[in-house]
Design an enzyme around this catalytic site. Sequence first.
Site, PDB file in Angstrom:
ATOM      1  N   LYS A 229       0.813  -1.214   0.000  1.00 37.94           N
ATOM      2  CA  LYS A 229       0.000   0.000   0.000  1.00 37.94           C
ATOM      3  C   LYS A 229       0.851   1.270   0.000  1.00 37.94           C
ATOM      4  CE  LYS A 229      -4.341  -1.830   1.745  1.00 37.94           C
ATOM      5  NZ  LYS A 229      -5.383  -1.796   2.799  1.00 37.94           N
ATOM      6  N   ARG A 263      -3.511 -10.107   5.533  1.00 37.04           N
ATOM      7  CA  ARG A 263      -4.047 -10.168   4.170  1.00 37.04           C
ATOM      8  C   ARG A 263      -2.951  -9.699   3.216  1.00 37.04           C
ATOM      9  NH1 ARG A 263      -6.600  -6.820   0.463  1.00 37.04           N
ATOM     10  NH2 ARG A 263      -8.227  -7.825  -0.802  1.00 37.04           N
TER      11      ARG A 263
END
Length: 284
Positions: A229, A263
């Site tokens: 991210k 995740r």
Amino acid sequence: MENSPMYINCKGKLLDLSCKPIVMGILNVTPDSFYDGGAYINDKDAIYKRVSEMLEQGAGMIDVGGCSTRPGSVAPSEEEEWKRVAVALEIIQKHYPDTIVSVDTYVASVARRSVLEGGASIINDISAGEMDADLLPTVAELNVPYVLMHMQGTPANMQDKPEYGDVTHDVIKDLSVKMDKIRKMGVHDVIIDPGFGFGKTVEDNYTLMRDLEQFKIFGAPILVGISHKSMIYRLLETTADKTLNGTTVLNAISLMKGANILRVHEVKEAVEAVNIIHYLLSLR
């Protein structure tokens, strides 16, 4: 130091997430996801290969997403999202029927069909029920575990100008209100996700990471999704495809601070982090 049992019921199988953290492998069947968009959409061979690889590397769950939620993304129609997800679920059900599958959706009809037709075990909702009024009643009716994630705004505008007084306090307060709401609706197996990257600045994200232990207040499993991210590549002044090392560092920190589910895109590296941190913490 032993943790209290923390069970979720996945299709009649009790999974204790307090014993050892689990790695959730990401399968994006979308054309526009920020990291791997277009790699697996409607390609059955590529999907099968990807799922096989993740399971062989130690993934304990597979998270299937048919709608990109990257900043500025535009959602497909409900039918298009379902078609994308259905292809992946069919392959997993055929070849790996015992796999715990989560479906990343905020659409009630997709959630319903994923569970009833596709064999999914968990609904992973970025919106906390805010983007489809039928989603939470549907999850309660289906009686499946639910990932409750914090997001400020929507994928289309969440990164415009996110603002908080105290980000950790504000996120916990918001999740507390929503947790109470969904408990009253009959959703019992809840997984908490602070929502890294969803309506947060880089500083907000790292503050939440620093304070991750505070999310244990919910007494629920904690899911962390920081794989590749912008909180990593903006800080390191690089690009998303060069953030595996940063992802692994933050995954390790998350585990030290109590994360129960990671995740991730790269399963092997995450599983290795889990094994090392789990062994380290077992020496206490």
